[in-house]
Design a protein around this motif. Structure first.
Motif, PDB file in Angstrom:
ATOM      1  N   ARG A 380     -65.161  19.419 -91.826  1.00  0.00           N
ATOM      2  CA  ARG A 380     -65.692  20.604 -91.154  1.00  0.00           C
ATOM      3  C   ARG A 380     -66.972  20.333 -90.369  1.00  0.00           C
ATOM      4  NH1 ARG A 380     -64.648  25.363 -95.697  1.00  0.00           N
ATOM      5  NH2 ARG A 380     -62.372  25.022 -95.844  1.00  0.00           N
ATOM      6  N   ILE A 381     -66.932  19.268 -89.577  1.00  0.00           N
ATOM      7  CA  ILE A 381     -68.044  18.961 -88.670  1.00  0.00           C
ATOM      8  C   ILE A 381     -67.585  19.301 -87.267  1.00  0.00           C
ATOM      9  CG2 ILE A 381     -69.500  17.138 -87.703  1.00  0.00           C
ATOM     10  CD1 ILE A 381     -69.335  15.708 -90.343  1.00  0.00           C
ATOM     11  N   ASN A 382     -68.300  20.170 -86.611  1.00  0.00           N
ATOM     12  CA  ASN A 382     -67.890  20.630 -85.288  1.00  0.00           C
ATOM     13  C   ASN A 382     -68.415  19.754 -84.159  1.00  0.00           C
ATOM     14  OD1 ASN A 382     -66.440  22.849 -86.279  1.00  0.00           O
ATOM     15  ND2 ASN A 382     -68.336  24.048 -86.480  1.00  0.00           N
ATOM     16  N   LYS A 383     -69.449  19.011 -84.429  1.00  0.00           N
ATOM     17  CA  LYS A 383     -70.047  18.208 -83.365  1.00  0.00           C
ATOM     18  C   LYS A 383     -69.370  16.835 -83.280  1.00  0.00           C
ATOM     19  CE  LYS A 383     -74.578  20.420 -83.335  1.00  0.00           C
ATOM     20  NZ  LYS A 383     -76.047  20.217 -83.418  1.00  0.00           N
ATOM     21  N   ASP A 384     -68.708  16.608 -82.151  1.00  0.00           N
ATOM     22  CA  ASP A 384     -68.034  15.325 -81.956  1.00  0.00           C
ATOM     23  C   ASP A 384     -69.003  14.155 -81.986  1.00  0.00           C
ATOM     24  OD1 ASP A 384     -65.665  16.623 -81.701  1.00  0.00           O
ATOM     25  OD2 ASP A 384     -65.650  16.618 -79.509  1.00  0.00           O
ATOM     26  N   MET A 385     -70.234  14.385 -81.502  1.00  0.00           N
ATOM     27  CA  MET A 385     -71.195  13.293 -81.372  1.00  0.00           C
ATOM     28  C   MET A 385     -71.545  12.665 -82.713  1.00  0.00           C
ATOM     29  SD  MET A 385     -72.703  11.400 -79.281  1.00  0.00           S
ATOM     30  CE  MET A 385     -72.410  12.314 -77.775  1.00  0.00           C
ATOM     31  N   VAL A 386     -71.522  13.467 -83.775  1.00  0.00           N
ATOM     32  CA  VAL A 386     -71.853  12.928 -85.101  1.00  0.00           C
ATOM     33  C   VAL A 386     -70.797  11.914 -85.525  1.00  0.00           C
ATOM     34  CG1 VAL A 386     -72.161  13.488 -87.541  1.00  0.00           C
ATOM     35  CG2 VAL A 386     -73.075  15.021 -85.775  1.00  0.00           C
ATOM     36  N   ILE A 387     -69.538  12.318 -85.412  1.00  0.00           N
ATOM     37  CA  ILE A 387     -68.443  11.418 -85.781  1.00  0.00           C
ATOM     38  C   ILE A 387     -68.426  10.197 -84.864  1.00  0.00           C
ATOM     39  CG2 ILE A 387     -65.932  11.215 -85.989  1.00  0.00           C
ATOM     40  CD1 ILE A 387     -65.879  14.244 -86.550  1.00  0.00           C
ATOM     41  N   PHE A 388     -68.575  10.457 -83.569  1.00  0.00           N
ATOM     42  CA  PHE A 388     -68.558   9.371 -82.581  1.00  0.00           C
ATOM     43  C   PHE A 388     -69.661   8.349 -82.866  1.00  0.00           C
ATOM     44  CE2 PHE A 388     -70.319   7.883 -78.452  1.00  0.00           C
ATOM     45  CZ  PHE A 388     -69.271   7.051 -78.091  1.00  0.00           C
TER      46      PHE A 388
END
Length: 747
Positions: A380-388
């Motif tokens: 449930r992480i909405n920010k792509d940049m964190v995963i990226f």
């Protein structure tokens, strides 16, 4: 308008990061006083750069020929050496070969990432995925184990393949395919210019396999037409543009050891073992040998990409990995490719896993898109940049930061090597030989000697000429000083004391066992007392007539004879039959040796020759069919010719002028001009270039004042015409294309 700017800015941000990563990884060579610690870089690229610099700035010509190794041979034509690339551009800008080499390395490394970034975008619009693919292509195991850590010469080709393939993909997926096909062909041509033909055979597999995949679907007829049209345009443009480099290269290969292909064992090289599959495809942190590993994180992303296994580019990439693996292991697929022309000239087919490095990068980039979507739902992480960011850090940690960064060494100047410093004080024209390296090919310090204007009779590289290496091997076993001397050898460098007759010990110099080209230091130096000058005159000559093989055997027996003195006579390898000579031609020679049968007409010519005091061996006119040792001894004792060293008025890479001062006899040159088509000799009129003493050159002179030899192969001239014509056609095409686009926009 704002959306377009956002796209451009987004691409620009990733491009800047790709460049910064390149600079960080190669920070050791961002210097004017250091060079990458890579033997191919230090030796081969330095050598070609020095030759090109000298040719361009000193002689105002191209480096078609080099006098600096293998006693002189074609250089521009060698497929492995660059011509039109960033090395040349930076050399023209800075006139410093080391600055040019360092900047070219940095540029091509950056382009590898940039090319993969845009190649990925040809399959998917995910910029995050494109960046993932780019950093994996830049830092995968193939880059570490073969390109950066091994043969750095191929970096240019490695970096240009994604660009060529990207435009090929775009051409097959667009209605207006011609322009993209042209650009694909141009990038293939740039690889030829950059000396990266090593990868082009694998590129044929890449393009061919993708073209085959594009045939599947509706409207088979139109698909076949497009594939054929695009392929023909790519081939036409790549061949036409690169013909100026490609045609001399083909001729070079046909004359070399590669003409008949390589042995099966050379072709196989070091096949990938199934047991090393983790090292080859997953991680190279443990193991050794060639690898195309994309890291543990990258491999997990590749697994995620299989979720979309129905996508055409995913199926293609998986197939490409499988094909490259089957080519790289010993088995039926590798055996099949060995039977295909061009492929049978390759060494080390295991390098085909280059294709896996490319395909795995694409799959890992696509796998990130799949993983990102699943990760957002799971945690449930909405920010792509964190995963990226997390994925990028994991990939770079393994593929970049846990790897050895390329090391650099202070630039060694030629006179930093004591033995070279001593030799350089001799102002005469001579060649050296270095025995510190036991093989006849390989890095033996000729890169340093070339910078001093000194040549060597050995050399390096994976392509050589069998007749010359045979001569060197004979010389090494039988009367070395004499046979080396015929090649203008004056100094012998060795790593141990020698006991060779004809060599005078000069001294032992400082050595450097830890240096990258340690054999260049010797440290033992000898003078060859049988040294022959680069150009000399003698008025006595022996002509050996017959088949090439038979004539060479006879000439070897003559020059190895104790009674042979090169200052008194020269042995010329003639044509296959006496019928190729008129009596006036034969009268230029003091003796003629026949190695094959003769007919009645030839008997008459030989009778006239003998009547004019010509010596004929065997004396078939008196029913003798063999030559005795006494015949040879008597022959040499009777040929006490006039000897004189000849002044060299001009000596450039592609041209030499000799002051023959109205002599009549034979100019003998310790050069391999006679071994290669393209050399022409002229005095008062055009002269025939003769092969002398098995491997060098002679020209018969008859009251000429000066004799000029110039090198301009037909393959280069024809290639230049084809490249110019193709270039003109492309300009016309782009002008009309631009005009039509402008007219449509106005409408």
């Amino acid at each position: 308008m704002l959306d377009i700017n956002k796209i451009k800015n987004s691409n620009l941000a990733f491009i800047i990061v790709i460049f910064l990563l390149s600079a960080v990884f190669l920070h050791n060579i961002i210097s004017t006083s250091r060079i990458m610690s890579n033997i191919h870089h230090i030796n081969d690229v330095t050598f070609i750069s020095q030759n090109l610099k000298e040719s361009l700035f000193k002689y105002r010509q191209l480096h078609l020929w080099t006098p600096y190794y293998y006693s002189g041979q074609p250089l521009y034509a060698q497929p492995e050496y660059y011509f039109l690339d960033f090395n040349l551009l930076y050399l023209l800008l800075f006139r410093d070969i080391f600055i040019a080499m360092n900047l070219a390395t940095l540029t091509y490394f950056f382009l590898a990432g940039l090319g993969m970034y845009f190649l990925f975008l040809a399959f998917s619009d995910s910029k995050h995925g494109a960046f993932i693919a780019s950093i994996i292509y830049m830092f995968n195991g193939y880059m570490h184990s073969f390109v950066i850590g091994g043969n750095l010469n191929v970096l240019a080709g490695y970096s240009l393949i994604p660009f060529a393939f990207m435009f090929f993909v775009k051409a097959l997926s667009s209605k207006n395919f011609a322009k993209n096909a042209v650009f694909s062909g141009l990038f293939v041509a740039l690889q030829v210019f950059a000396g990266s033909t090593l990868f082009m055979t694998y590129e044929i597999v890449l393009f061919g396999l993708y073209a085959a995949f594009c045939l599947f679907g509706k409207n088979l007829g139109s698909r076949i037409f497009k594939v054929l049209a695009v392929s023909l345009i790519v081939m036409f443009v790549s061949f036409g543009v690169s013909a100026i480099k490609l045609l001399p290269g083909i001729e070079f290969l046909n004359l070399s050891n590669r003409a008949a292909g390589v042995s099966y064992q050379e072709y196989l090289g070091k096949p990938i073992q199934p047991g090393s599959i983790i090292y080859v495809f997953v991680t190279n942190l443990f193991g050794y040998g060639i690898s195309a590993s994309i890291g543990i994180a990258g491999f997990l992303l590749l697994i995620f990409s299989l979720h979309n296994y129905k996508k055409r580019f995913v199926i293609f990439s998986i197939t490409l990995i499988i094909v490259s693996f089957l080519m790289a292991v010993k088995g039926p697929v590798a055996d099949l490719f060995f039977k295909i022309p061009v492929f049978n000239q390759l060494r080390h087919i295991e390098r085909a896993i280059l294709l896996s490095a490319l395909a795995s990068s694409i799959l890992a980039g696509h796998g990130f898109s799949v993983f990102s979507e699943k990760a957002k739902k799971l945690i449930r992480i909405n920010k792509d940049m964190v995963i990226f960011s997390a994925v990028v850090i994991l990939i770079l940690t393994e593929l970049m930061f846990l790897q050895n960064f390329p090391k650099a060494l202070p630039i060694t100047t030629p006179k930093d090597i004591p033995v070279n410093d001593y030799i350089s004080k001799d102002t005469s024209r001579f060649r050296t030989i270095n025995l510190a390296l036991s093989t006849l090919v390989g890095a033996s310090g000729y890169n340093y000697l070339a910078q001093l204007g000194i040549g060597t009779i050995k050399g390096g590289g994976g392509i050589w000429f069998n007749d010359y290496l045979y001569y060197l091997s004979i010389a090494q076993q039988t009367n070395p000083s004499k046979l080396w001397g015929l090649l203008n050898n004056k100094y012998v460098i060795a790593n141990k004391e020698l006991n060779i007759q004809g060599l005078r010990f000069i001294g032992k110099f400082s050595e450097c066992k830890e240096c990258p080209v340690g054999e260049a230091y010797g440290p033992y130096l000898y003078e060859n007392l049988d040294f022959m000058p680069r150009a000399y005159f003698t008025d006595k000559a022996i002509l050996v007539v017959g088949s090439k093989k038979a004539a060479e055997q006879v000439i070897y027996s003559l020059i190895l004879n104790d009674n042979f003195n090169p200052k008194k006579t020269v042995v010329v390898q003639g044509k296959e039959s006496i019928s190729n000579y008129g009596i006036d031609d034969l009268n230029n020679y003091n003796a003629v040796i026949i190695t094959g049968p003769v007919n009645r007409n030839e008997i008459q010519t030989l009778s006239s020759y003998a009547a004019n005091n010509g010596i004929l061996l065997p004396d078939i006119l008196n029913n003798r069919n063999s030559i005795s040792d006494e015949d040879i001894k008597k022959l040499f004792n009777g040929l006490n010719g006039t000897y004189e060293e000849i002044e060299i008025l001009k000596y450039e890479n592609n041209k030499a002028i000799y002051n023959v001062n109205s002599k009549k006899g034979f100019l003998v040159l310790s050069e391999r001009f006679s071994n290669f088509p393209g050399w022409e000799a002229s005095g008062k009129y055009k002269k025939e270039i003769l092969k002398a003493n098995v491997i060098i050159t002679s020209v018969f002179i008859d009251n000429d004042n000066k004799l000029t030899l110039e090198y301009l192969p037909k393959t280069f001239r024809n290639g230049a015409l084809i490249s110019f014509a193709t270039f003109v056609l492309l300009i016309v095409y782009f002008v009309f294309s631009y005009k039509n686009t402008g007219d449509k926009n106005k409408a």
